[in-house]
Design a protein around this motif. Structure first.
Motif, short mmCIF file in Angstrom:
data_model
loop_
_atom_site.label_atom_id
_atom_site.label_comp_id
_atom_site.label_asym_id
_atom_site.label_seq_id
_atom_site.Cartn_x
_atom_site.Cartn_y
_atom_site.Cartn_z
N GLY A 193 0.79 -1.22 0.00
CA GLY A 193 0.00 0.00 0.00
C GLY A 193 0.81 1.27 0.00
O GLY A 193 0.31 2.33 0.40
N GLY A 194 2.07 1.19 -0.45
CA GLY A 194 2.91 2.38 -0.54
C GLY A 194 3.74 2.67 0.68
O GLY A 194 4.41 3.70 0.75
N GLU A 195 3.74 1.75 1.66
CA GLU A 195 4.59 1.93 2.84
C GLU A 195 6.06 1.83 2.46
O GLU A 195 6.91 2.51 3.04
N SER A 196 6.38 0.97 1.50
CA SER A 196 7.75 0.83 1.00
C SER A 196 7.70 0.61 -0.50
O SER A 196 6.70 0.09 -1.04
N TRP A 197 8.78 1.00 -1.18
CA TRP A 197 8.86 0.90 -2.63
C TRP A 197 10.18 0.27 -3.04
O TRP A 197 11.21 0.48 -2.38
N GLU A 198 10.16 -0.48 -4.13
CA GLU A 198 11.38 -1.05 -4.71
C GLU A 198 11.47 -0.64 -6.17
O GLU A 198 10.45 -0.42 -6.83
N ARG A 199 12.68 -0.54 -6.65
CA ARG A 199 12.87 -0.19 -8.05
C ARG A 199 12.82 -1.44 -8.90
O ARG A 199 13.38 -2.48 -8.53
N ILE A 200 12.17 -1.35 -10.06
CA ILE A 200 12.09 -2.46 -11.00
C ILE A 200 13.05 -2.18 -12.15
O ILE A 200 12.91 -1.18 -12.86
N PRO A 201 14.06 -3.05 -12.34
CA PRO A 201 15.00 -2.84 -13.45
C PRO A 201 14.35 -3.21 -14.79
O PRO A 201 13.43 -4.01 -14.84
N PHE A 202 14.86 -2.63 -15.86
CA PHE A 202 14.33 -2.91 -17.19
C PHE A 202 15.42 -2.70 -18.22
O PHE A 202 16.47 -2.12 -17.93
N SER A 203 15.17 -3.13 -19.43
CA SER A 203 16.17 -3.11 -20.49
C SER A 203 16.46 -1.70 -20.98
O SER A 203 15.56 -0.88 -21.13
N SER A 204 17.71 -1.46 -21.27
CA SER A 204 18.10 -0.18 -21.87
C SER A 204 17.64 -0.08 -23.32
O SER A 204 17.68 1.00 -23.91
N GLN A 205 17.18 -1.19 -23.89
CA GLN A 205 16.69 -1.20 -25.27
C GLN A 205 15.19 -0.97 -25.36
O GLN A 205 14.60 -1.12 -26.42
N LEU A 206 14.56 -0.63 -24.25
CA LEU A 206 13.12 -0.40 -24.25
C LEU A 206 12.76 0.69 -25.27
O LEU A 206 13.27 1.80 -25.20
N PRO A 207 11.88 0.41 -26.24
CA PRO A 207 11.51 1.42 -27.24
C PRO A 207 10.67 2.53 -26.62
O PRO A 207 9.67 2.28 -25.96
N GLY A 208 11.08 3.77 -26.82
CA GLY A 208 10.32 4.90 -26.33
C GLY A 208 10.48 5.14 -24.85
O GLY A 208 11.33 4.55 -24.18
N THR A 209 9.66 6.03 -24.31
CA THR A 209 9.67 6.36 -22.89
C THR A 209 8.33 5.97 -22.26
O THR A 209 7.31 5.91 -22.94
N PHE A 210 8.35 5.72 -20.95
CA PHE A 210 7.13 5.31 -20.28
C PHE A 210 6.04 6.38 -20.38
O PHE A 210 6.29 7.55 -20.11
N LEU A 211 4.82 5.96 -20.73
CA LEU A 211 3.66 6.85 -20.73
C LEU A 211 2.67 6.50 -19.63
O LEU A 211 2.13 7.38 -18.97
N LYS A 212 2.42 5.20 -19.45
CA LYS A 212 1.35 4.79 -18.56
C LYS A 212 1.61 3.40 -18.01
O LYS A 212 2.16 2.54 -18.71
N VAL A 213 1.22 3.20 -16.75
CA VAL A 213 1.25 1.87 -16.15
C VAL A 213 -0.13 1.58 -15.59
O VAL A 213 -0.82 2.48 -15.09
N THR A 214 -0.56 0.32 -15.70
CA THR A 214 -1.87 -0.10 -15.20
C THR A 214 -1.71 -1.34 -14.35
O THR A 214 -1.22 -2.37 -14.82
N ALA A 215 -2.10 -1.24 -13.08
CA ALA A 215 -2.13 -2.41 -12.21
C ALA A 215 -3.38 -3.22 -12.55
O ALA A 215 -4.49 -2.67 -12.58
N ILE A 216 -3.22 -4.51 -12.81
CA ILE A 216 -4.33 -5.34 -13.28
C ILE A 216 -4.81 -6.30 -12.20
O ILE A 216 -5.97 -6.28 -11.81
#
Length: 433
Positions: A193-216
């Motif tokens: 619930g946002g008490e703590s946060w961790e960073r999620i690593p991802f590829s440097s080859q990711l096309p474009g920049t992040f626009l939106k994230v949706t929790a499903i």
């Protein structure tokens, strides 16, 4: 015209993401052209004609206008009740009336511990008390009292070593699990619930920049980038699977002779995108000269001609399905609603215009509350309300004294009792029911 075919298949393989940084953050303003302004302002409007130029805008203002969720003119079934967004007993927007001068003031500004030049982009709530608010200049705020007061969130455990003022674009929660993405490329994740946060690593080859994230669902989320890349995780962000087999660039180069206006010279990126409850997307290209849709199971995006002389500002959906609840806003305050259930495989989709008489200010977001009220916000602090399914509009004076463009309006709670408007100049308005 020569074209360079871009072979950029993302593939259906699992993508393990590793961390990277971008070197440049592109910023542009949302500008709307209006008569009676100076040549310099008109020149700026021609370059970026989304909302009126404001004298106090800084170079860190928003470079993309997020989804404008306007009540869509759809088939009769939508107005009679399509999911939670149905408009019971409504008629089509016949003979729409412009905003009339009924004095309303339904919103109040909240103080925030951020710079007055910061721009607020997104907000979401874990429950009726705990919420999070993100924006430019590293803005990442939390509330424990239903959004009445806000404090900075400590992200040292996730990004403490970074000397970067991140531009947080999007945040989304499903229960206690939440995700946030921003620029330069960064993603954080919480399961408490946002008490703590961790960073999620991802590829440097990711096309474009992040626009939106949706929790499903639990451990499941979806991200989309400015290049139209869509990735989905089912294991809490450890791995991500591509949902689209080619970038928008590659799609447009492949179909550039198919009759889609603007595709032949357009560099494939989107700056406005909406995801509906079915996982379908509608996005507006960077120039606003056409739009694209994507539905799960497709291999690529489908480009569509706009049937209006005005360039598109943004698009979205009020209902659970964009096919029968899609809307479009255009420069200088235009709003249109899908006429019938849309065929997302067609090059052209019919929309019906309605008149809100915004005075030339661009409409940037629209939402419908559970009680049927339709709220829209836009440039120059403009706020409008319709209580008759969009047949007529009233202007709300709450934003008249705010030196800001208003980018988003959101409602939360079982009855949408929590309401917020997000804008530039550090403006956050709360709904007074």
């Amino acid at each position: 015209t020569a074209f360079v075919l871009v072979a950029c298949a993302f593939g259906a393989s699992i993508l393990s993401l590793t961390s990277s940084r971008e070197n440049v953050i592109a910023s542009k303003f949302a500008v709307s052209q209006r008569s009676g302004v100076s040549p310099s302002i008109l020149s700026a409007a021609r370059r970026c004609p989304h909302t009126r130029v404001m004298a106090d805008m800084s170079s860190k203002s928003r470079n993309s206008i997020e989804k404008v969720n306007d009540d869509s003119l759809s088939r009769r079934g939508f107005f009679q009740g399509t999911g939670a967004a149905g408009l019971a007993g409504a008629t089509l927007f016949a003979n729409p009336k412009s905003a009339r001068a009924e004095k309303l003031s339904s919103w109040e500004r909240l103080p925030l511990p951020i710079s007055e030049t910061a721009v607020l982009f997104d907000i979401d709530f874990v429950d009726d008390k705990t919420g999070f608010l993100v924006g430019s200049q590293g803005t990442f705020l939390g509330s424990k009292d239903g959004g009445n007061t806000w404090k900075e969130v400590n992200l040292d455990s996730a990004i403490g070593g970074d000397e970067i003022n991140y531009r947080w674009e999007s945040i989304s929660f499903k229960g206690n699990e939440g995700w946030a993405v921003g620029k330069p490329a960064v993603m954080v994740h919480t399961t408490d619930g946002g008490e703590s946060w961790e960073r999620i690593p991802f590829s440097s080859q990711l096309p474009g920049t992040f626009l939106k994230v949706t929790a499903i669902n639990e451990n499941e989320a979806e991200i989309i980038t400015s290049a139209g890349a869509i990735y989905k995780t089912a294991n809490g962000g450890k791995n991500w699977k591509a949902q689209v087999l080619e970038t928008i660039d590659a799609t447009l180069n492949r179909v550039s002779s198919s009759g889609v206006s603007g595709a032949s010279y357009y560099s494939g990126s989107i700056n406005s995108v909406t995801r509906d409850a079915k996982g379908q997307y509608v996005g507006v290209n960077a120039r606003g000269n056409f739009y694209l849709t994507f539905k799960p199971g497709d291999e690529n995006w489908m480009p569509h001609n706009r049937k209006t002389i005005r360039r598109i500002v943004t698009m979205g959906a009020l209902g659970d399905d964009i096919k029968d609840s899609m809307w479009m806003t255009t420069r200088a305050g235009g709003i249109a609603f899908v006429k019938d259930e849309a065929d997302l495989n067609a090059q052209e989709i019919d929309f019906i215009d309605t008149n809100i008489n915004s005075g030339g200010y661009g409409i940037l977001d629209v939402k419908k509350r559970a009680n049927g009220d339709i709220w829209c916000v836009g440039g120059g602090g403009k706020i409008f309300l319709s209580r008759n399914n969009g047949k007529s509009w009233m202007q709300d004076a709450s934003g008249d004294d705010q030196p800001a463009n208003l980018y988003a309006v959101r409602f939360f709670g079982d009855n949408d009792e929590l309401g917020f408007v997000l804008g530039s100049a550090g403006v956050l308005l709360r709904y007074k029911d």
